[in-house]
Write an enzyme that holds these catalytic residues in place. Structure first.
Site, PDB file in Angstrom:
ATOM      1  N   ASN A   1       0.737  -1.162   0.026  1.00  0.00           N
ATOM      2  CA  ASN A   1       0.124   0.012   0.009  1.00  0.00           C
ATOM      3  C   ASN A   1       0.930   1.169   0.095  1.00  0.00           C
ATOM      4  O   ASN A   1       2.029   1.499   0.585  1.00  0.00           O
ATOM      5  CB  ASN A   1      -1.108   0.082   1.177  1.00  0.00           C
TER       6      ASN A   1
ATOM      7  N   GLY B   1      -0.463   6.849   1.774  1.00  0.00           N
ATOM      8  CA  GLY B   1       0.247   8.236   1.858  1.00  0.00           C
ATOM      9  C   GLY B   1      -0.349   9.219   3.129  1.00  0.00           C
ATOM     10  O   GLY B   1      -0.496  10.272   2.554  1.00  0.00           O
TER      11      GLY B   1
ATOM     12  N   CYS C   1       6.294   5.416   8.929  1.00  0.00           N
ATOM     13  CA  CYS C   1       5.645   5.471   7.420  1.00  0.00           C
ATOM     14  C   CYS C   1       6.390   5.623   6.165  1.00  0.00           C
ATOM     15  O   CYS C   1       7.224   6.469   6.096  1.00  0.00           O
ATOM     16  CB  CYS C   1       4.593   6.537   7.221  1.00  0.00           C
TER      17      CYS C   1
ATOM     18  N   LYS D   1       5.938   3.805  17.487  1.00  0.00           N
ATOM     19  CA  LYS D   1       6.039   2.778  16.477  1.00  0.00           C
ATOM     20  C   LYS D   1       7.189   2.788  15.382  1.00  0.00           C
ATOM     21  O   LYS D   1       7.491   3.957  14.606  1.00  0.00           O
ATOM     22  CB  LYS D   1       4.712   2.965  15.550  1.00  0.00           C
TER      23      LYS D   1
ATOM     24  N   ASN E   1       6.182  -1.547  11.244  1.00  0.00           N
ATOM     25  CA  ASN E   1       5.414  -0.783  10.385  1.00  0.00           C
ATOM     26  C   ASN E   1       5.658  -1.781   9.101  1.00  0.00           C
ATOM     27  O   ASN E   1       6.482  -2.878   9.146  1.00  0.00           O
ATOM     28  CB  ASN E   1       5.692   0.559  10.185  1.00  0.00           C
TER      29      ASN E   1
ATOM     30  N   GLY F   1       2.723  -7.044  12.654  1.00  0.00           N
ATOM     31  CA  GLY F   1       3.132  -7.511  11.356  1.00  0.00           C
ATOM     32  C   GLY F   1       2.844  -8.914  10.956  1.00  0.00           C
ATOM     33  O   GLY F   1       3.285 -10.063  11.516  1.00  0.00           O
ATOM     34  N   GLY F   2       1.584  -9.230  10.122  1.00  0.00           N
ATOM     35  CA  GLY F   2       1.436 -10.434   9.654  1.00  0.00           C
ATOM     36  C   GLY F   2       0.653 -11.435  10.436  1.00  0.00           C
ATOM     37  O   GLY F   2       0.593 -12.657  10.284  1.00  0.00           O
TER      38      GLY F   2
HETATM   39  C1  LIG Z   1      -3.798   0.111   4.140  1.00  0.00           C
HETATM   40  C2  LIG Z   1      -2.909   0.506   5.450  1.00  0.00           C
HETATM   41  C3  LIG Z   1      -2.532   1.546   5.953  1.00  0.00           C
HETATM   42  C4  LIG Z   1      -1.970   1.806   7.043  1.00  0.00           C
HETATM   43  N1  LIG Z   1      -1.790   2.869   7.551  1.00  0.00           N
HETATM   44  C5  LIG Z   1      -0.873   3.153   8.754  1.00  0.00           C
HETATM   45  C6  LIG Z   1      -0.825   4.396   9.550  1.00  0.00           C
HETATM   46  O1  LIG Z   1      -1.690   5.290   9.029  1.00  0.00           O
HETATM   47  N2  LIG Z   1      -0.192   4.821  10.494  1.00  0.00           N
HETATM   48  C7  LIG Z   1       0.710   3.480  11.048  1.00  0.00           C
HETATM   49  O2  LIG Z   1       1.414   3.535  11.789  1.00  0.00           O
HETATM   50  N3  LIG Z   1       0.800   2.519  10.135  1.00  0.00           N
HETATM   51  C8  LIG Z   1      -0.099   2.041   9.143  1.00  0.00           C
HETATM   52  N4  LIG Z   1      -0.023   1.041   8.666  1.00  0.00           N
HETATM   53  C9  LIG Z   1       0.581  -0.231   9.159  1.00  0.00           C
HETATM   54  C10 LIG Z   1       0.146  -1.021  10.005  1.00  0.00           C
HETATM   55  O3  LIG Z   1      -0.726  -0.426  10.922  1.00  0.00           O
HETATM   56  C11 LIG Z   1       0.896  -2.180  10.263  1.00  0.00           C
HETATM   57  O4  LIG Z   1       2.052  -1.746  11.136  1.00  0.00           O
HETATM   58  C12 LIG Z   1       1.456  -3.237   9.211  1.00  0.00           C
HETATM   59  O5  LIG Z   1       0.425  -3.217   8.192  1.00  0.00           O
HETATM   60  C13 LIG Z   1       2.091  -4.374   9.632  1.00  0.00           C
HETATM   61  O6  LIG Z   1       0.760  -5.347   9.925  1.00  0.00           O
HETATM   62  P1  LIG Z   1       0.093  -6.389   9.364  1.00  0.00           P
HETATM   63  O7  LIG Z   1       0.925  -7.105   8.546  1.00  0.00           O
HETATM   64  O8  LIG Z   1      -0.710  -7.055  10.582  1.00  0.00           O
HETATM   65  O9  LIG Z   1      -0.787  -5.584   8.541  1.00  0.00           O
HETATM   66  C14 LIG Z   1      -1.107   0.741   7.303  1.00  0.00           C
HETATM   67  C15 LIG Z   1      -1.179  -0.516   6.713  1.00  0.00           C
HETATM   68  C16 LIG Z   1      -1.965  -0.640   5.732  1.00  0.00           C
HETATM   69  C17 LIG Z   1      -1.900  -2.156   5.122  1.00  0.00           C
END
Ligand SMILES: Cc1cc2nc3c(=O)[nH]c(=O)nc-3n(C[C@H](O)[C@H](O)[C@H](O)COP(=O)(O)O)c2cc1C
Length: 316
Positions: free
Chosen positions: A80, A83, A141, A176, A203, A254-255
């Site tokens: 993704n 932004g 980010c 984070k 992240n 993460g995952g």
């Molecule tokens: C669509 C999307 C938007 C995200 N937006 C943010 C955000 O606004 N702030 C942030 O700290 N992390 C953001 N993340 C990161 C997630 O919070 C998380 O750290 C990351 O996806 C890894 O976890 P997962 O594998 O369980 O998704 C975003 C992730 C995704 C997929």
């Protein structure tokens, strides 16, 4: 009437965890950006059952984010490049927070700034309103040109942002971290020294994907953040490295797709877990995982989740 032994066996294990002074009823959190502002998921789950709800990252002013396409599915995860699209901190307080206040759940605001001053201002604004229980500082980010990872990739700047936010709030501060660095434990030590109350990691990892017919990147931004099952072993290894180097609580992200994934993070030493991409696959993922952890504790005759956290055995 049940005898005493039966009563003990049948009692529910305690799931409460302490995240830097913030007591959560259980360790299940929603990962920022994957659960909107809560309303989107209210038809599917009882939000009161979550340990904490982390909202989509907030900036001082509203942001449109990056142009589409900004999401791409990969064989074991997603890319993704949203932004940091969001409504802005004031619209969040006026339009989104009243709904969240109606639940008995800890609400954690994930915040993002392009400058340290912006981080300070957002922290100060959120600290004066009712219904925010903690801040999560996003210095990780990868999908924006300014801010985010620019602060999280170096121990000195990570220290500076954390210290600045801490001096503008009395709320527990979670920092984070990004995996897109050489030594994540070094950054973790630095934010701990700056006064962070807890750390969350990871992240997304920067990745890309190419449309071979067009010979062009799938994402307009070219690169994006990879999340989902593909990153779990990396996240787990990083959580393990960091819990061995800091004494503040660490939150694993993460995952994590099912209860077994979450249990791995808890055993390694994470005090709580965040569920991200899994919410897009199964909107009930958080509660399914909670139930799976509860079953595991019962099966192993554990009465308190804290008896499980950090119990990884050395070697084989
Ligand atoms: C669509 C999307 C938007 C995200 N937006 C943010 C955000 O606004 N702030 C942030 O700290 N992390 C953001 N993340 C990161 C997630 O919070 C998380 O750290 C990351 O996806 C890894 O976890 P997962 O594998 O369980 O998704 C975003 C992730 C995704 C997929």
């Amino acid at each position: 009437m049940k005898n005493k032994k039966e009563q003990i066996n049948n009692s529910e294990p305690s799931m409460a965890v302490d995240i830097g002074g913030l007591i959560l009823k259980n360790p299940l959190m929603t990962a920022s950006g994957t659960f909107g502002y809560g309303k989107e998921y209210a038809p599917y789950i009882d939000i009161n059952r979550l340990g904490a709800l982390i909202v989509k990252g907030l900036s001082l002013e509203a942001r449109k984010g990056n142009p589409p396409p900004r999401i791409m599915e990969t064989p074991c995860g997603m890319l993704n490049a949203i932004g940091m699209e969001n409504v802005g901190v004031r619209a969040f307080i006026d339009e989104k927070l009243p709904f969240l206040r109606s639940f008995d759940v800890a609400v954690i605001a994930n915040i993002f700034g392009e400058t340290i001053n912006e981080y300070k201002k957002i922290a100060a604004i959120l600290s004066t309103v009712e219904g925010i229980h903690g801040l999560e500082i996003n210095i990780s980010c990868p999908n924006v040109k300014r801010g985010g990872i620019a602060f999280g990739a170096h121990p000195d700047t990570a220290y500076e942002v954390t210290g600045a936010v801490k001096s503008f709030t009395d709320l527990p501060v979670i920092v984070k971290l990004t995996p897109n660095v050489g030594d994540i434990a070094e950054i973790a030590e630095s934010v701990e020294a700056a006064g962070a109350d807890a750390i969350s990691l990871i992240n997304t990892l920067t990745g890309m994907s190419v449309d071979i017919e067009q010979r062009a990147p799938h994402l307009k931004n070219i690169t994006g953040g990879l999340s989902g099952p593909a990153i779990k072993p990396i996240a787990l290894r990083m959580v393990w490295e960091v819990v061995n180097r800091v004494s503040i609580p660490v939150i694993g992200v993460g995952g994590i797709i099912d209860a077994n994934d979450a249990l791995e993070f808890l055993i390694v030493g994470a005090r709580a877990v965040q569920i991200g991409t899994a919410n897009f696959i199964n909107p009930r993922a958080t509660l399914d995982i909670l139930e799976g952890i509860d079953n595991y504790l019962k099966r192993h005759h554990m009465k308190d989740i804290n008896d499980l956290i950090g119990t990884l055995k050395d070697g084989r």
